[in-house]
Motif scaffolding. Structure first.
Motif, PDB file in Angstrom:
ATOM      1  N   VAL A  23       0.812  -1.221   0.000  1.00  0.00           N
ATOM      2  CA  VAL A  23       0.000   0.000   0.000  1.00  0.00           C
ATOM      3  C   VAL A  23       0.841   1.265   0.000  1.00  0.00           C
ATOM      4  O   VAL A  23       0.303   2.362  -0.224  1.00  0.00           O
ATOM      5  CB  VAL A  23      -0.960   0.052   1.213  1.00  0.00           C
ATOM      6  CG1 VAL A  23      -1.973  -1.067   1.142  1.00  0.00           C
ATOM      7  CG2 VAL A  23      -0.192   0.041   2.527  1.00  0.00           C
ATOM      8  N   TYR A  24       2.139   1.161   0.225  1.00  0.00           N
ATOM      9  CA  TYR A  24       2.941   2.382   0.350  1.00  0.00           C
ATOM     10  C   TYR A  24       3.210   3.023  -1.011  1.00  0.00           C
ATOM     11  O   TYR A  24       3.348   2.338  -2.029  1.00  0.00           O
ATOM     12  CB  TYR A  24       4.249   2.079   1.077  1.00  0.00           C
ATOM     13  CG  TYR A  24       3.997   1.710   2.521  1.00  0.00           C
ATOM     14  CD1 TYR A  24       3.531   2.660   3.425  1.00  0.00           C
ATOM     15  CD2 TYR A  24       4.165   0.409   2.975  1.00  0.00           C
ATOM     16  CE1 TYR A  24       3.263   2.335   4.739  1.00  0.00           C
ATOM     17  CE2 TYR A  24       3.898   0.071   4.290  1.00  0.00           C
ATOM     18  CZ  TYR A  24       3.443   1.044   5.167  1.00  0.00           C
ATOM     19  OH  TYR A  24       3.167   0.700   6.465  1.00  0.00           O
ATOM     20  N   ALA A  25       3.280   4.353  -0.996  1.00  0.00           N
ATOM     21  CA  ALA A  25       3.392   5.124  -2.239  1.00  0.00           C
ATOM     22  C   ALA A  25       4.710   4.870  -2.956  1.00  0.00           C
ATOM     23  O   ALA A  25       4.763   4.890  -4.187  1.00  0.00           O
ATOM     24  CB  ALA A  25       3.223   6.613  -1.942  1.00  0.00           C
ATOM     25  N   THR A  26       5.782   4.642  -2.203  1.00  0.00           N
ATOM     26  CA  THR A  26       7.087   4.389  -2.805  1.00  0.00           C
ATOM     27  C   THR A  26       7.762   3.220  -2.105  1.00  0.00           C
ATOM     28  O   THR A  26       7.437   2.891  -0.960  1.00  0.00           O
ATOM     29  CB  THR A  26       8.001   5.626  -2.710  1.00  0.00           C
ATOM     30  OG1 THR A  26       8.251   5.930  -1.326  1.00  0.00           O
ATOM     31  CG2 THR A  26       7.369   6.831  -3.387  1.00  0.00           C
ATOM     32  N   ASN A  27       8.708   2.619  -2.808  1.00  0.00           N
ATOM     33  CA  ASN A  27       9.486   1.518  -2.249  1.00  0.00           C
ATOM     34  C   ASN A  27      10.966   1.854  -2.112  1.00  0.00           C
ATOM     35  O   ASN A  27      11.769   0.990  -1.784  1.00  0.00           O
ATOM     36  CB  ASN A  27       9.347   0.278  -3.146  1.00  0.00           C
ATOM     37  CG  ASN A  27       7.948  -0.290  -3.124  1.00  0.00           C
ATOM     38  OD1 ASN A  27       7.349  -0.463  -2.077  1.00  0.00           O
ATOM     39  ND2 ASN A  27       7.417  -0.579  -4.309  1.00  0.00           N
ATOM     40  N   ASP A  28      11.317   3.120  -2.372  1.00  0.00           N
ATOM     41  CA  ASP A  28      12.737   3.469  -2.376  1.00  0.00           C
ATOM     42  C   ASP A  28      13.289   3.801  -0.990  1.00  0.00           C
ATOM     43  O   ASP A  28      14.503   3.932  -0.827  1.00  0.00           O
ATOM     44  CB  ASP A  28      13.004   4.626  -3.340  1.00  0.00           C
ATOM     45  CG  ASP A  28      12.180   5.865  -3.025  1.00  0.00           C
ATOM     46  OD1 ASP A  28      11.319   5.797  -2.121  1.00  0.00           O
ATOM     47  OD2 ASP A  28      12.381   6.900  -3.692  1.00  0.00           O
ATOM     48  N   PRO A  45     -13.444   1.382  -9.453  1.00  0.00           N
ATOM     49  CA  PRO A  45     -12.481   0.308  -9.167  1.00  0.00           C
ATOM     50  C   PRO A  45     -13.053  -1.088  -9.348  1.00  0.00           C
ATOM     51  O   PRO A  45     -12.344  -1.998  -9.763  1.00  0.00           O
ATOM     52  CB  PRO A  45     -12.085   0.565  -7.709  1.00  0.00           C
ATOM     53  CG  PRO A  45     -13.180   1.392  -7.135  1.00  0.00           C
ATOM     54  CD  PRO A  45     -13.685   2.223  -8.270  1.00  0.00           C
ATOM     55  N   MET A  46     -14.338  -1.286  -9.067  1.00  0.00           N
ATOM     56  CA  MET A  46     -14.913  -2.621  -9.246  1.00  0.00           C
ATOM     57  C   MET A  46     -14.906  -3.013 -10.710  1.00  0.00           C
ATOM     58  O   MET A  46     -14.604  -4.153 -11.073  1.00  0.00           O
ATOM     59  CB  MET A  46     -16.337  -2.658  -8.686  1.00  0.00           C
ATOM     60  CG  MET A  46     -16.961  -4.044  -8.719  1.00  0.00           C
ATOM     61  SD  MET A  46     -16.084  -5.227  -7.680  1.00  0.00           S
ATOM     62  CE  MET A  46     -16.603  -4.664  -6.052  1.00  0.00           C
ATOM     63  N   ALA A  47     -15.217  -2.052 -11.589  1.00  0.00           N
ATOM     64  CA  ALA A  47     -15.203  -2.346 -13.017  1.00  0.00           C
ATOM     65  C   ALA A  47     -13.786  -2.612 -13.508  1.00  0.00           C
ATOM     66  O   ALA A  47     -13.545  -3.487 -14.342  1.00  0.00           O
ATOM     67  CB  ALA A  47     -15.816  -1.187 -13.798  1.00  0.00           C
ATOM     68  N   GLU A  48     -12.831  -1.864 -12.985  1.00  0.00           N
ATOM     69  CA  GLU A  48     -11.450  -2.011 -13.411  1.00  0.00           C
ATOM     70  C   GLU A  48     -10.891  -3.393 -13.068  1.00  0.00           C
ATOM     71  O   GLU A  48     -10.151  -3.993 -13.847  1.00  0.00           O
ATOM     72  CB  GLU A  48     -10.575  -0.933 -12.747  1.00  0.00           C
ATOM     73  CG  GLU A  48     -10.758   0.458 -13.336  1.00  0.00           C
ATOM     74  CD  GLU A  48     -10.199   0.553 -14.738  1.00  0.00           C
ATOM     75  OE1 GLU A  48      -9.043   0.149 -14.949  1.00  0.00           O
ATOM     76  OE2 GLU A  48     -10.928   1.006 -15.637  1.00  0.00           O
ATOM     77  N   THR A  49     -11.240  -3.898 -11.895  1.00  0.00           N
ATOM     78  CA  THR A  49     -10.629  -5.148 -11.444  1.00  0.00           C
ATOM     79  C   THR A  49     -11.096  -6.371 -12.218  1.00  0.00           C
ATOM     80  O   THR A  49     -10.441  -7.403 -12.185  1.00  0.00           O
ATOM     81  CB  THR A  49     -10.901  -5.383  -9.945  1.00  0.00           C
ATOM     82  OG1 THR A  49     -12.314  -5.362  -9.705  1.00  0.00           O
ATOM     83  CG2 THR A  49     -10.243  -4.317  -9.103  1.00  0.00           C
ATOM     84  N   GLY A  61      -2.114  -2.802  -4.850  1.00  0.00           N
ATOM     85  CA  GLY A  61      -1.774  -1.874  -3.773  1.00  0.00           C
ATOM     86  C   GLY A  61      -2.774  -0.749  -3.617  1.00  0.00           C
ATOM     87  O   GLY A  61      -3.272  -0.495  -2.508  1.00  0.00           O
ATOM     88  N   PRO A  62      -3.121  -0.043  -4.708  1.00  0.00           N
ATOM     89  CA  PRO A  62      -4.085   1.046  -4.582  1.00  0.00           C
ATOM     90  C   PRO A  62      -5.445   0.607  -4.034  1.00  0.00           C
ATOM     91  O   PRO A  62      -6.048   1.315  -3.226  1.00  0.00           O
ATOM     92  CB  PRO A  62      -4.210   1.558  -6.022  1.00  0.00           C
ATOM     93  CG  PRO A  62      -2.897   1.241  -6.648  1.00  0.00           C
ATOM     94  CD  PRO A  62      -2.482  -0.066  -6.050  1.00  0.00           C
ATOM     95  N   LEU A  63      -5.926  -0.570  -4.454  1.00  0.00           N
ATOM     96  CA  LEU A  63      -7.235  -1.013  -3.973  1.00  0.00           C
ATOM     97  C   LEU A  63      -7.174  -1.456  -2.517  1.00  0.00           C
ATOM     98  O   LEU A  63      -8.151  -1.291  -1.773  1.00  0.00           O
ATOM     99  CB  LEU A  63      -7.770  -2.136  -4.853  1.00  0.00           C
ATOM    100  CG  LEU A  63      -8.197  -1.702  -6.255  1.00  0.00           C
ATOM    101  CD1 LEU A  63      -8.613  -2.904  -7.094  1.00  0.00           C
ATOM    102  CD2 LEU A  63      -9.340  -0.698  -6.187  1.00  0.00           C
ATOM    103  N   LYS A  64      -6.043  -2.005  -2.097  1.00  0.00           N
ATOM    104  CA  LYS A  64      -5.886  -2.327  -0.671  1.00  0.00           C
ATOM    105  C   LYS A  64      -5.885  -1.042   0.156  1.00  0.00           C
ATOM    106  O   LYS A  64      -6.492  -0.987   1.239  1.00  0.00           O
ATOM    107  CB  LYS A  64      -4.588  -3.096  -0.445  1.00  0.00           C
ATOM    108  CG  LYS A  64      -4.663  -4.567  -0.787  1.00  0.00           C
ATOM    109  CD  LYS A  64      -5.410  -5.361   0.278  1.00  0.00           C
ATOM    110  CE  LYS A  64      -5.169  -6.854   0.119  1.00  0.00           C
ATOM    111  NZ  LYS A  64      -5.802  -7.654   1.192  1.00  0.00           N
ATOM    112  N   ALA A  65      -5.207  -0.010  -0.345  1.00  0.00           N
ATOM    113  CA  ALA A  65      -5.191   1.271   0.369  1.00  0.00           C
ATOM    114  C   ALA A  65      -6.602   1.851   0.459  1.00  0.00           C
ATOM    115  O   ALA A  65      -7.015   2.387   1.494  1.00  0.00           O
ATOM    116  CB  ALA A  65      -4.242   2.250  -0.323  1.00  0.00           C
ATOM    117  N   MET A  66      -7.357   1.755  -0.635  1.00  0.00           N
ATOM    118  CA  MET A  66      -8.744   2.222  -0.618  1.00  0.00           C
ATOM    119  C   MET A  66      -9.583   1.429   0.381  1.00  0.00           C
ATOM    120  O   MET A  66     -10.428   1.989   1.084  1.00  0.00           O
ATOM    121  CB  MET A  66      -9.362   2.088  -2.013  1.00  0.00           C
ATOM    122  CG  MET A  66      -8.898   3.102  -3.033  1.00  0.00           C
ATOM    123  SD  MET A  66      -9.771   2.889  -4.604  1.00  0.00           S
ATOM    124  CE  MET A  66     -11.425   3.391  -4.130  1.00  0.00           C
ATOM    125  N   SER A  67      -9.332   0.138   0.452  1.00  0.00           N
ATOM    126  CA  SER A  67     -10.092  -0.707   1.371  1.00  0.00           C
ATOM    127  C   SER A  67      -9.775  -0.382   2.820  1.00  0.00           C
ATOM    128  O   SER A  67     -10.663  -0.419   3.682  1.00  0.00           O
ATOM    129  CB  SER A  67      -9.799  -2.180   1.085  1.00  0.00           C
ATOM    130  OG  SER A  67     -10.228  -2.533  -0.212  1.00  0.00           O
TER     131      SER A  67
END
Length: 263
Positions: A23-28, A45-49, A61-67
């Protein structure tokens, strides 16, 4: 999350959501639980998945963050526990993303391994995660936690050494530098499971701060035990399943890469 809340809201004293370190924005850079999260950018998001498997992976990651946000909105901060696990490993894991290594080391011969052995790795035995999640629920512990392990930093070299200890072998490891792997289209995480380069844009991926979970009682069983149990479980599967690992290099690809490396 919204659908579940329609049924559960008002009837539960605590909601535990299993999220992900993705879920984190960066990995650096290394991240604790306060680090910025990745934002979802797109249409419904439901349609996208449902469009494709690739979309699912891209949006994981983005959908987990939304959840996570939806859980806190529905149940309130005081009644929500967010757990962000590292790679979940151990007996029963059908992805082979860790299983590859106990199986490969047990098979013997020269073993291609990524980098120079110094890259950090993080993962958690599913049983440790489950036991701690139960304790979190029993004690009504709320908040956000990175749930990973081992409790102390460990490198790829140390991981393979402890796996070898668990499966009772003395492996012949051949290290392949990251540029060589990239040049030969060997992918981190899939072709070389668990491993992510510990430099550059992925410097922080396996350096998540897990101190908050440790302070709340998360414990990690010895890695040799996880390796031994994982191999024992894998050997109970059918011969057809054992012959087709779902992560890691095929014997043919590994042999080809070892030959190139020596050349």
């Amino acid at each position: 999350m919204r659908d579940a809340a329609r049924v559960l809201k008002g009837h539960v004293g605590q909601y535990v959501f299993i999220s992900t370190i993705s879920v984190y924005a960066t990995n650096d850079t290394p991240a604790d639980e306060t680090a910025p999260l990745v934002a979802y950018k797109g249409d419904d998001p439901m349609a996208e998945t449902v469009k494709s498997l690739n979309a699912n992976q891209r949006l994981y990651g983005p959908l987990k963050a939304m959840s996570e946000k939806e859980a806190r909105t529905q149940y309130g901060e005081a009644a929500t526990t967010i757990i962000r696990p590292d790679l979940i490993v151990g007996p029963g894991d059908e992805t082979d993303r860790f299983t590859y290594w106990p199986v490969r080391l047990a098979r013997g011969g020269e073993i291609l391994a990524p980098g120079d052995g110094s890259d950090p790795v993080q993962f958690i035995d599913a049983r440790d995660l489950a036991e701690w999640t139960i304790r979190v629920a029993e004690e009504r512990t709320t908040g956000v936690f990175n749930a990973g392990g081992p409790a102390h930093p460990i490198t790829m070299q140390q991981m393979l050494a402890e796996i070898a200890q668990g499966v009772h072998v003395d492996p012949k490891i051949v290290w392949a530098a990251t540029p060589f792997l990239k040049a030969n289209k060997v992918s981190a995480w899939s072709d070389m499971p668990v491993w992510i380069p510990g430099q550059g844009e992925t410097f922080g991926f396996h350096r998540r701060d897990i101190r908050r979970a440790i302070a709340e009682g998360l414990t990690c069983r010895p890695l040799p035990l996880t390796a031994a149990d994982t191999l024992a479980w894998f050997r109970t599967l059918s011969a057809e399943r054992q012959a087709k690992m779902r992560a890691g290099l095929s014997p043919e690809s590994e042999a080809e890469l070892l030959a190139k490396l020596k050349a």
